[in-house]
Write a protein that holds these residues in place. Structure first.
Motif, PDB file in Angstrom:
ATOM      1  N   ASP A  85      45.780  54.137  18.868  1.00 27.74           N
ATOM      2  CA  ASP A  85      45.836  54.202  20.367  1.00 27.74           C
ATOM      3  C   ASP A  85      44.519  53.657  20.793  1.00 27.74           C
ATOM      4  O   ASP A  85      44.377  53.017  21.929  1.00 27.74           O
ATOM      5  N   ILE A  86      43.298  54.173  20.072  1.00 27.36           N
ATOM      6  CA  ILE A  86      42.199  53.591  20.631  1.00 27.36           C
ATOM      7  C   ILE A  86      42.042  51.894  20.643  1.00 27.36           C
ATOM      8  O   ILE A  86      41.516  51.396  21.306  1.00 27.36           O
ATOM      9  N   ALA A  87      42.326  51.474  19.249  1.00 19.78           N
ATOM     10  CA  ALA A  87      42.525  50.007  19.399  1.00 19.78           C
ATOM     11  C   ALA A  87      43.355  49.405  20.274  1.00 19.78           C
ATOM     12  O   ALA A  87      43.017  48.336  20.736  1.00 19.78           O
ATOM     13  N   ALA A  88      44.438  49.952  20.676  1.00 17.57           N
ATOM     14  CA  ALA A  88      45.265  49.580  21.701  1.00 17.57           C
ATOM     15  C   ALA A  88      44.816  49.575  23.017  1.00 17.57           C
ATOM     16  O   ALA A  88      44.528  48.837  23.893  1.00 17.57           O
ATOM     17  N   ALA A  89      43.861  50.596  23.235  1.00 13.36           N
ATOM     18  CA  ALA A  89      43.287  51.062  24.574  1.00 13.36           C
ATOM     19  C   ALA A  89      42.055  49.870  24.822  1.00 13.36           C
ATOM     20  O   ALA A  89      41.744  49.707  26.108  1.00 13.36           O
ATOM     21  N   LEU A  90      41.259  49.664  23.975  1.00 12.20           N
ATOM     22  CA  LEU A  90      39.896  48.807  24.067  1.00 12.20           C
ATOM     23  C   LEU A  90      40.274  47.440  24.875  1.00 12.20           C
ATOM     24  O   LEU A  90      39.879  47.276  25.831  1.00 12.20           O
ATOM     25  N   PRO A  91      41.465  46.762  24.419  1.00 13.07           N
ATOM     26  CA  PRO A  91      41.734  45.510  25.242  1.00 13.07           C
ATOM     27  C   PRO A  91      42.115  45.529  26.465  1.00 13.07           C
ATOM     28  O   PRO A  91      41.618  44.858  27.479  1.00 13.07           O
ATOM     29  N   VAL A  92      42.743  46.644  26.678  1.00 10.61           N
ATOM     30  CA  VAL A  92      43.260  46.835  28.126  1.00 10.61           C
ATOM     31  C   VAL A  92      41.891  47.294  29.064  1.00 10.61           C
ATOM     32  O   VAL A  92      41.931  46.721  30.056  1.00 10.61           O
ATOM     33  N   MET A  93      41.185  47.964  28.484  1.00 11.29           N
ATOM     34  CA  MET A  93      40.050  48.564  29.371  1.00 11.29           C
ATOM     35  C   MET A  93      39.121  47.236  29.467  1.00 11.29           C
ATOM     36  O   MET A  93      38.502  47.504  30.388  1.00 11.29           O
ATOM     37  N   ALA A  94      38.905  46.588  28.363  1.00 12.90           N
ATOM     38  CA  ALA A  94      37.873  45.557  28.452  1.00 12.90           C
ATOM     39  C   ALA A  94      38.366  44.469  29.558  1.00 12.90           C
ATOM     40  O   ALA A  94      37.503  43.664  29.900  1.00 12.90           O
ATOM     41  N   ARG A  95      39.492  44.284  29.517  1.00 17.08           N
ATOM     42  CA  ARG A  95      39.972  43.190  30.678  1.00 17.08           C
ATOM     43  C   ARG A  95      39.459  43.429  32.040  1.00 17.08           C
ATOM     44  O   ARG A  95      39.379  42.489  32.919  1.00 17.08           O
ATOM     45  N   LEU A  96      39.192  44.690  32.375  1.00 19.58           N
ATOM     46  CA  LEU A  96      38.812  45.180  33.653  1.00 19.58           C
ATOM     47  C   LEU A  96      37.024  44.646  34.123  1.00 19.58           C
ATOM     48  O   LEU A  96      36.946  44.814  35.185  1.00 19.58           O
ATOM     49  N   VAL A  97      36.346  44.503  32.933  1.00 20.03           N
ATOM     50  CA  VAL A  97      35.068  44.283  33.042  1.00 20.03           C
ATOM     51  C   VAL A  97      34.407  43.278  32.202  1.00 20.03           C
ATOM     52  O   VAL A  97      34.551  43.659  30.975  1.00 20.03           O
ATOM     53  N   GLY A 142      31.565  41.003  30.081  1.00 24.07           N
ATOM     54  CA  GLY A 142      30.175  41.306  29.501  1.00 24.07           C
ATOM     55  C   GLY A 142      30.228  42.192  28.117  1.00 24.07           C
ATOM     56  O   GLY A 142      31.288  42.421  27.804  1.00 24.07           O
ATOM     57  N   PRO A 143      29.271  42.786  27.799  1.00 25.72           N
ATOM     58  CA  PRO A 143      29.234  43.515  26.551  1.00 25.72           C
ATOM     59  C   PRO A 143      29.991  44.772  26.416  1.00 25.72           C
ATOM     60  O   PRO A 143      30.195  45.290  27.599  1.00 25.72           O
ATOM     61  N   LEU A 144      30.391  45.039  25.283  1.00 26.83           N
ATOM     62  CA  LEU A 144      31.068  46.474  25.274  1.00 26.83           C
ATOM     63  C   LEU A 144      30.282  47.403  24.253  1.00 26.83           C
ATOM     64  O   LEU A 144      29.846  46.847  23.096  1.00 26.83           O
ATOM     65  N   ALA A 145      30.216  48.408  24.850  1.00 27.01           N
ATOM     66  CA  ALA A 145      29.403  49.407  23.909  1.00 27.01           C
ATOM     67  C   ALA A 145      30.311  50.878  23.821  1.00 27.01           C
ATOM     68  O   ALA A 145      30.814  51.322  24.726  1.00 27.01           O
ATOM     69  N   LEU A 146      30.601  51.190  22.391  1.00 24.79           N
ATOM     70  CA  LEU A 146      31.329  52.234  22.242  1.00 24.79           C
ATOM     71  C   LEU A 146      30.506  53.440  21.708  1.00 24.79           C
ATOM     72  O   LEU A 146      29.658  53.477  20.796  1.00 24.79           O
ATOM     73  N   ALA A 147      30.936  54.517  22.350  1.00 23.17           N
ATOM     74  CA  ALA A 147      30.372  56.011  22.129  1.00 23.17           C
ATOM     75  C   ALA A 147      31.393  56.951  21.767  1.00 23.17           C
ATOM     76  O   ALA A 147      32.493  56.959  22.700  1.00 23.17           O
ATOM     77  N   ARG A 186      40.016  39.316  18.619  1.00 26.87           N
ATOM     78  CA  ARG A 186      38.732  38.572  18.295  1.00 26.87           C
ATOM     79  C   ARG A 186      37.944  38.530  19.664  1.00 26.87           C
ATOM     80  O   ARG A 186      36.694  38.855  19.569  1.00 26.87           O
ATOM     81  N   ALA A 187      38.604  38.521  20.889  1.00 27.14           N
ATOM     82  CA  ALA A 187      37.830  38.293  22.310  1.00 27.14           C
ATOM     83  C   ALA A 187      37.413  39.805  22.311  1.00 27.14           C
ATOM     84  O   ALA A 187      36.217  39.753  23.015  1.00 27.14           O
ATOM     85  N   VAL A 188      37.925  40.779  21.922  1.00 23.07           N
ATOM     86  CA  VAL A 188      37.312  42.093  22.240  1.00 23.07           C
ATOM     87  C   VAL A 188      36.085  42.383  21.121  1.00 23.07           C
ATOM     88  O   VAL A 188      35.007  42.938  21.585  1.00 23.07           O
ATOM     89  N   ALA A 189      36.443  42.208  19.844  1.00 20.97           N
ATOM     90  CA  ALA A 189      35.628  42.431  18.768  1.00 20.97           C
ATOM     91  C   ALA A 189      34.349  41.775  18.990  1.00 20.97           C
ATOM     92  O   ALA A 189      33.251  42.044  18.609  1.00 20.97           O
ATOM     93  N   GLU A 190      34.183  40.209  19.425  1.00 16.97           N
ATOM     94  CA  GLU A 190      33.095  39.689  19.707  1.00 16.97           C
ATOM     95  C   GLU A 190      32.190  40.012  20.720  1.00 16.97           C
ATOM     96  O   GLU A 190      30.878  39.845  20.954  1.00 16.97           O
ATOM     97  N   ARG A 191      32.880  41.097  21.797  1.00 18.00           N
ATOM     98  CA  ARG A 191      32.060  41.555  22.711  1.00 18.00           C
ATOM     99  C   ARG A 191      31.270  42.945  22.301  1.00 18.00           C
ATOM    100  O   ARG A 191      30.678  43.401  22.971  1.00 18.00           O
ATOM    101  N   LEU A 192      31.587  43.451  21.112  1.00 21.55           N
ATOM    102  CA  LEU A 192      31.035  44.564  20.946  1.00 21.55           C
ATOM    103  C   LEU A 192      29.642  44.526  20.616  1.00 21.55           C
ATOM    104  O   LEU A 192      29.098  44.000  19.770  1.00 21.55           O
ATOM    105  N   ALA A 193      28.626  45.214  21.592  1.00 24.41           N
ATOM    106  CA  ALA A 193      27.250  45.049  21.420  1.00 24.41           C
ATOM    107  C   ALA A 193      26.502  46.211  20.816  1.00 24.41           C
ATOM    108  O   ALA A 193      25.553  46.141  20.021  1.00 24.41           O
TER     109      ALA A 193
END
Length: 273
Positions: free
Chosen positions: A119-131, A133-138, A159-166
């Motif tokens: 579920d979290i892996a599916a959510a990340l690309p959807v959320m990332a499309r809205l903003v 820049g870098p992605l920070a996960l907590a 890959r487009a999401v993983a490469e944004r992980l800061a």
């Protein structure tokens, strides 16, 4: 396998509320603070990333252009809570110019923990499309497990999401699920040794090049200090921060403040102002 095998009561070892003064007051206080925060925040709530009613997320937006997207994944032993209880934890990164997204996810025993990871892996690309820049996960507790899992190769983020992980900050994470086989909670998880190993971040190599800080309260249960230490030891280069005077329920409160060390750990030193 009995809960007191080896002289250890594993159910008590992993029980937090029983060892925190005034524990019952925390969830309603969190929920009230979260509702008050949402009433004055910019953004959208209950956006879908899947078909299940719990596959929804909220996003909170800063006044200007967002510097990046911070994602907070809640805990509750994969058994309880949803995104609505934690909205106020967006306040720190938001004040520093970051957008903040918070997903809910399906819970055990309806689904196994592997499906919650998915579920979290599916959510990340959807959320990332809205903003951009870098992605920070907590994430906190079970949420700490889930954000750590996002760095594991078997999860297969785009890959487009993983490469944004800061940065990734697992807060009081469960990094090795195998001890939970000894608890009564496993009646809901239905883990066997193979499934527990597969879902344990300590059993996977992390994606290289993403800074990880494991954050845990000095006054937490010994097993949570162990779990934090195990992840830091398993993933070379990981920072371990033991926050003095904090327990499992108040260790997350730094995220409500823009100038806290925890907020800085999530969005990076000097990020935003």
């Amino acid at each position: 396998m009995s809960s007191d095998e080896g002289g250890i009561d594993w159910d008590d070892a992993y029980a937090n509320a029983a060892h925190i003064a005034g524990a019952d007051a925390y969830p309603p206080r969190w929920a009230a603070a979260a509702a008050a925060f949402r009433a004055g925040a910019r953004g959208e709530t209950d956006l879908p990333y899947g078909d299940h009613p719990r596959q929804r997320f909220d996003i909170f937006l800063p006044a200007g252009r967002a510097l990046g997207l911070a994602v907070f994944v809640h805990g509750g032993y994969w058994l309880r809570f949803d995104k609505s209880v934690w909205s106020h934890l967006a306040a720190g990164p938001l004040a520093r110019g970051w957008a903040v997204a918070m997903p809910s996810y399906r819970l055990a025993p309806e689904v196994p923990i592997a499906a919650i990871t998915a579920d979290i892996a599916a959510a990340l690309p959807v959320m990332a499309r809205l903003v951009p820049g870098p992605l920070a996960l907590a994430g906190h507790s079970a949420g700490g497990h889930l954000v750590a899992r996002m760095l594991c190769a078997d999860v297969g983020l785009p890959r487009a999401v993983a490469e944004r992980l800061a940065r990734v900050v697992p807060i009081s994470p469960v990094s090795d699920l195998r001890p939970l086989l000894r608890t009564r909670m496993n009646d809901s998880f239905r883990l066997d040794d193979a499934a527990a190993r597969a879902e344990s971040p300590v059993c996977h190599a992390p994606r290289l090049g993403v800074p990880v800080t494991v954050w845990v309260g000095a006054d937490e249960r010994p097993v949570f200090l162990d779990q934090a230490r195990w992840l830091a030891e398993a993933w070379p280069g990981t920072d371990l921060h033991i926050a003095p005077g904090l327990h499992h329920f108040d260790v997350i409160e730094g995220l409500t403040r823009p100038d806290s060390p925890l907020t800085e750990a999530v969005i990076g030193p000097g990020a935003g102002g």
